[in-house]
Write a protein that holds these residues in place. Structure first.
Motif, PDB file in Angstrom:
ATOM      1  N   CYS A 322       4.750  31.928  11.809  1.00 16.49           N
ATOM      2  CA  CYS A 322       5.242  31.975  13.182  1.00 16.49           C
ATOM      3  C   CYS A 322       4.944  30.641  13.853  1.00 16.49           C
ATOM      4  N   GLN A 323       5.970  30.051  14.430  1.00 16.39           N
ATOM      5  CA  GLN A 323       5.820  28.789  15.154  1.00 16.39           C
ATOM      6  C   GLN A 323       5.960  29.088  16.640  1.00 16.39           C
ATOM      7  N   TYR A 324       4.975  28.678  17.426  1.00 14.83           N
ATOM      8  CA  TYR A 324       4.979  29.017  18.843  1.00 14.83           C
ATOM      9  C   TYR A 324       5.556  27.875  19.667  1.00 14.83           C
ATOM     10  N   GLY A 340       7.573  33.027  19.828  1.00 14.09           N
ATOM     11  CA  GLY A 340       7.457  32.605  18.449  1.00 14.09           C
ATOM     12  C   GLY A 340       8.778  32.671  17.707  1.00 14.09           C
ATOM     13  N   ILE A 341       8.912  31.813  16.712  1.00 17.32           N
ATOM     14  CA  ILE A 341      10.043  31.818  15.796  1.00 17.32           C
ATOM     15  C   ILE A 341       9.480  31.805  14.379  1.00 17.32           C
ATOM     16  N   VAL A 342      10.073  32.568  13.478  1.00 16.11           N
ATOM     17  CA  VAL A 342       9.627  32.638  12.090  1.00 16.11           C
ATOM     18  C   VAL A 342      10.365  31.583  11.272  1.00 16.11           C
ATOM     19  N   TRP A 343       9.596  30.806  10.485  1.00 16.61           N
ATOM     20  CA  TRP A 343      10.154  29.750   9.644  1.00 16.61           C
ATOM     21  C   TRP A 343       9.753  29.970   8.189  1.00 16.61           C
ATOM     22  N   TRP A 354       8.027  20.278  -0.805  1.00 17.17           N
ATOM     23  CA  TRP A 354       8.496  21.468  -0.103  1.00 17.17           C
ATOM     24  C   TRP A 354       9.872  21.221   0.496  1.00 17.17           C
ATOM     25  N   SER A 355      10.662  22.276   0.560  1.00 13.13           N
ATOM     26  CA  SER A 355      11.975  22.205   1.187  1.00 13.13           C
ATOM     27  C   SER A 355      11.832  21.975   2.684  1.00 13.13           C
ATOM     28  N   ASP A 356      12.938  21.653   3.329  1.00 11.76           N
ATOM     29  CA  ASP A 356      12.948  21.583   4.783  1.00 11.76           C
ATOM     30  C   ASP A 356      12.683  22.964   5.370  1.00 11.76           C
ATOM     31  N   GLU A 357      12.247  22.991   6.620  1.00 13.30           N
ATOM     32  CA  GLU A 357      12.043  24.268   7.295  1.00 13.30           C
ATOM     33  C   GLU A 357      13.371  24.999   7.472  1.00 13.30           C
ATOM     34  N   PHE A 358      13.337  26.306   7.240  1.00 11.82           N
ATOM     35  CA  PHE A 358      14.500  27.154   7.487  1.00 11.82           C
ATOM     36  C   PHE A 358      14.116  28.195   8.523  1.00 11.82           C
ATOM     37  N   ARG A 359      14.936  28.329   9.565  1.00 14.62           N
ATOM     38  CA  ARG A 359      14.641  29.289  10.624  1.00 14.62           C
ATOM     39  C   ARG A 359      15.062  30.688  10.182  1.00 14.62           C
ATOM     40  N   VAL A 360      14.096  31.610  10.149  1.00 15.06           N
ATOM     41  CA  VAL A 360      14.343  32.973   9.692  1.00 15.06           C
ATOM     42  C   VAL A 360      14.739  33.878  10.854  1.00 15.06           C
ATOM     43  N   SER A 361      13.932  33.919  11.903  1.00 11.62           N
ATOM     44  CA  SER A 361      14.236  34.790  13.047  1.00 11.62           C
ATOM     45  C   SER A 361      15.204  34.090  13.988  1.00 11.62           C
TER      46      SER A 361
END
Length: 494
Positions: A322-324, A340-343, A354-361
């Motif tokens: 979770c990124q706030y 928060g957003i899930v990544w 590592w891959s780039d961040e992908f936004r899940v939520s």
């Protein structure tokens, strides 16, 4: 600290060898990743859904358990089930009700669905929390009458997991500022439990546990005067422990909530790290069973990454967190974080990149939202037979709900592997071949190990055939991903 009696377990089964710098298995480019489905609400009603637990059954049924605290004295414990990899969900199925319940945990295996619930009671002597176990044999439709585990009455932290028909439960009994930690073991599906005190390895806060090949591996955070992330292991089913080993190095003093995954000969850990004065998600790994660890790598790109989850599957290492965020972008302090957003990030080469961040939520900010009730929080992560699924608490519409999102996965499954072969000439040239049953995995990545050092290799057609040079003496070639398919191969390079 217990004296190590099986030194090979810590050092690795392969002897230390001098390997020339040119002795590297052929590296491969990144392969395609699994496809994400759209996010799906698991619950969608005004009921107050608090706490959550996620597990996956042997038939790939997904279970999400939660508490309804609308009336705390009559807490409802419910589970929702998905039979189509998270695309649709059942109505809530009752686990227990009629008492105040404080915490939950969940696991699944061939014997059914195993649930832990903590019952709260209060009297003149104080507050008491006791641990209960219940099982469902019909995929969550009905549950047995809850039965108490142990006699401890201030339970604050719980975990449940299953391995080879044996159930394991971790519980922390919080007596003042001197918590005691226990492992409960049941070989008969919860009928009888053996209580094993966890001693000699420091303060065991919020552990994550992996069980395989007769070894229990545990990573945990310290508390008060015993800070930092630690690692310990047991080779006698929890009766005694080897360790602790320091994981977090120069991490912040309040680093916490570690997660563990084992892939081949490497142990991987992510945790919340506050070395910069605010929490970030840090990643480390060990190839010598915890004796030493790589320097920490920060996985989130901005402030306040927390509640990280980690798993290893046929595609690689997956991390979600979770990124706030704040009203004006990234927060510069905890008090300015609004939601928060899930990544998600993926590593196919054993944590080296590592891959780039992908936004899940896909939640959007709808004020006012007060901490700690951000839009997305408390994310969970579990593997499917192919791919993985996520679950998180979400307050995008002002009400607590659970949301889920599933990834179809990639990589090569174990049943697609036909054999592993390796040979080495007396001139130090090594050739390994992994033969697959068909050519349907062209372009995917396997993870081989040369003396426990992971190396990704690409599948070309129906096989992967990496090479190495400059080797001397005896070496071991193993297949780390997919794991458990083929036995390691010993070669002699002269």
């Amino acid at each position: 600290m217990r004296t190590l009696t099986r030194r090979k377990l810590i050092q690795g089964t392969a002897a230390v060898k001098c390997v020339a710098a040119s002795a590297l298995l052929t590296l491969a480019p990144l392969a395609r990743g699994g496809e994400w489905h759209d996010e799906v609400p698991v619950t969608a009603d005004p009921v107050l859904q608090t706490f959550s637990a996620l597990t996956v059954g042997p038939d790939d049924a997904i279970y999400a358990m939660w508490l309804d605290w609308t009336d705390f004295d009559n807490t409802g414990v419910y589970v929702n089930r998905s039979d189509d990899r998270g695309q649709t969900w059942s109505q809530p199925l009752l686990v227990a009700e009629g008492k105040p319940y404080d915490n939950i945990a969940l696991a699944a295996d061939e014997a059914g669905l195993h649930a832990l619930i903590v019952r709260f009671r209060e009297n003149r002597e104080g507050e008491f929390k006791t641990l209960y176990y219940t099982r469902s044999r019909d995929r969550g439709e009905t549950f047995s009458r809850p039965r108490r585990i142990g006699q401890r009455d201030r339970i604050e932290q719980i975990r449940v997991f299953s391995h080879n028909g044996v159930l394991y439960v971790f519980a922390a009994d919080w007596v003042g500022e001197d918590p005691q930690y226990y492992l409960y073991v049941s070989p008969d599906r919860g009928r009888k439990w053996t209580e094993l005190p966890i001693v000699g390895i420091g303060t065991v806060e919020h552990p994550d546990i992996d069980v395989r090949d007769g070894v229990i591996r545990m990573v945990y955070g310290g508390f008060l005067n015993d800070r930092g992330i630690k690692y310990a292991l047991s080779i006698d089913n929890g009766r005694s422990w080897i360790g602790p080993f320091n994981v977090s190095g120069d991490a912040g003093p309040h680093s916490q909530l570690p997660q563990i995954a084992v892939e081949g000969g490497s142990v991987h850990v992510v945790f919340e790290d506050d070395r910069t004065g605010h929490f970030n998600v840090s990643y480390v790994r060990s190839s010598d069973n915890g004796r030493s660890w790589t320097p920490a790598v920060q996985l989130n790109d901005a402030y306040y990454g927390a509640r990280a989850q980690l798993l290893a599957d046929d595609e690689g290492l997956h991390v979600v967190w979770c990124q706030y965020h704040g009203r004006d972008g990234w927060p510069n302090s905890w008090s300015s974080a609004d939601y928060g957003i899930v990544w998600h990030r993926l590593s196919r080469d054993g944590g080296r990149s590592w891959s780039d961040e992908f936004r899940v939520s896909q939640n959007e900010h709808i004020p006012p939202i007060k901490l700690p009730e951000q839009g997305a929080n408390d994310v969970k992560l579990e593997a499917l037979s192919r791919g993985f699924t996520t679950l998180w608490q979400d307050r995008r519409d002002g009400n607590f709900d659970l949301y889920s999102r599933t990834n179809d996965g990639g990589g090569v499954p174990c049943d697609a592997v036909r054999r592993l072969r390796a040979r080495c000439s007396d001139r130090g040239k090594l050739k390994a071949v992994v033969k697959l049953r068909d050519d349907g995995f062209d372009g995917e990545l396997l993870l081989l190990e040369l003396d426990r050092e992971p190396r990704p290799v690409a599948v070309r057609g129906q096989k992967a055939a990496p090479k190495a040079a400059g080797l001397f003496g005896r070496h071991t070639v193993g297949l780390a991903r997919p794991g458990g398919c083929e036995s390691p191969v010993e070669v002699d390079c002269g």
